[in-house]
Scaffold this active site. Structure first.
Site, PDB file in Angstrom:
ATOM      1  N   SER A  42       0.822  -1.204   0.000  1.00 23.34           N
ATOM      2  CA  SER A  42       0.000   0.000   0.000  1.00 23.34           C
ATOM      3  C   SER A  42       0.864   1.266   0.000  1.00 23.34           C
ATOM      4  O   SER A  42       1.696   1.444  -0.882  1.00 23.34           O
ATOM      5  CB  SER A  42      -0.940  -0.053   1.203  1.00 23.34           C
ATOM      6  OG  SER A  42      -1.937   0.939   1.115  1.00 23.34           O
ATOM      7  N   HIS A  81      -2.725  -1.162  -4.774  1.00 26.94           N
ATOM      8  CA  HIS A  81      -4.183  -1.115  -4.895  1.00 26.94           C
ATOM      9  C   HIS A  81      -4.657   0.329  -4.806  1.00 26.94           C
ATOM     10  O   HIS A  81      -3.917   1.207  -4.355  1.00 26.94           O
ATOM     11  CB  HIS A  81      -4.840  -1.963  -3.797  1.00 26.94           C
ATOM     12  CG  HIS A  81      -4.537  -1.479  -2.403  1.00 26.94           C
ATOM     13  ND1 HIS A  81      -5.137  -0.364  -1.861  1.00 26.94           N
ATOM     14  CD2 HIS A  81      -3.695  -1.950  -1.463  1.00 26.94           C
ATOM     15  CE1 HIS A  81      -4.681  -0.188  -0.632  1.00 26.94           C
ATOM     16  NE2 HIS A  81      -3.803  -1.123  -0.368  1.00 26.94           N
TER      17      HIS A  81
END
Length: 237
Positions: free
Chosen positions: A110, A133
């Site tokens: 992340s 993501h």
């Protein structure tokens, strides 16, 4: 009194580090660890392993100002966390004038991605992973167009930072970010070791020894440049 102090120090070392003696050595390299979850404006539960950005930023300022520190080693094993806090750390690392090498061990997921690429050169362990993501919001949000526009702008900040500080293209990064079918009930991509290098996100596969060798080489090159700018006691601009 001195023996009691030494005994207390030995006990503290066992409790904190699991060893009876702490190596005492002067080093010209500052080691910065980003572990667990990057904690931002909200305090996480005490059972969470966290990295607090209000602790990291003063350390970076001190390392930049300390003339004895000649290089920065960033070690990451993080699941991600607060986006703005992570970007603040990444921007601080990128703006340091001293050589800096990053290494992803375990995971750089992340918002850990931008922190990883903020170094001048980055390594990833062969078995380490990075999850890419889209940005998400937790908790109660106001479902209006302005909220989604803000989310989109924040995501563009992340994409822009990563593409500026690595070899991955914007199209490829967005492709990995929005890929379907790979993550269970979610969109995104998990890249492992060599895949991160192949996509241009990380510079090379390697471990601690590789990172230290590269950092020491960068430090020696910086010393050479600095000494080369001084001729006969006069600094050449």
């Amino acid at each position: 009194m001195e023996e009691a102090r030494r005994a207390n120090a030995a006990v503290e070392a066992v409790v904190q580090l699991g060893q009876t003696a702490v190596p005492q050595a002067e080093s010209n390299v500052f080691c910065l660890t980003i572990i667990g979850q990057v904690e931002g404006h909200m305090i996480l539960p005490p059972q969470n392993k966290t990295t607090k950005y209000e602790h990291i930023i003063p350390q970076l300022v001190a390392a930049e100002q300390n003339p004895k520190i000649e290089g920065i080693l960033i070690i990451l094993n993080t699941v991600g966390g607060d986006v703005e806090a992570g970007l603040a750390i990444a921007e601080m690392i990128a703006s340091l004038s001293k050589p800096k090498v990053g290494i992803v061990l375990g995971g750089g997921h992340s918002i850990g991605g931008p922190i990883a690429v903020s170094a001048d050169y980055t390594y990833i362990a062969e078995t380490a992973t990075m999850t890419i993501h889209p940005i998400r919001l937790n908790g109660l949000i106001i479902g209006v167009p302005q909220t989604f526009e803000y989310l989109e702008k924040m995501q563009e900040r992340v994409v822009g930072f990563v593409t500026r500080h690595s070899r991955i293209t914007e199209d490829k990064f967005k492709e990995l970010m929005n890929k379907t079918g790979e993550l269970n009930r979610d969109i995104g991509t998990t890249v492992i070791g060599e895949d991160a290098v192949k996509h241009g996100l990380i510079d090379a596969v390697g471990g601690l020894g590789d990172a230290m060798r590269h950092l020491n080489q960068m430090i020696m090159e910086r010393r050479g440049v600095q000494s080369g700018n001084v001729l006969g006691g006069v600094r050449v601009q």
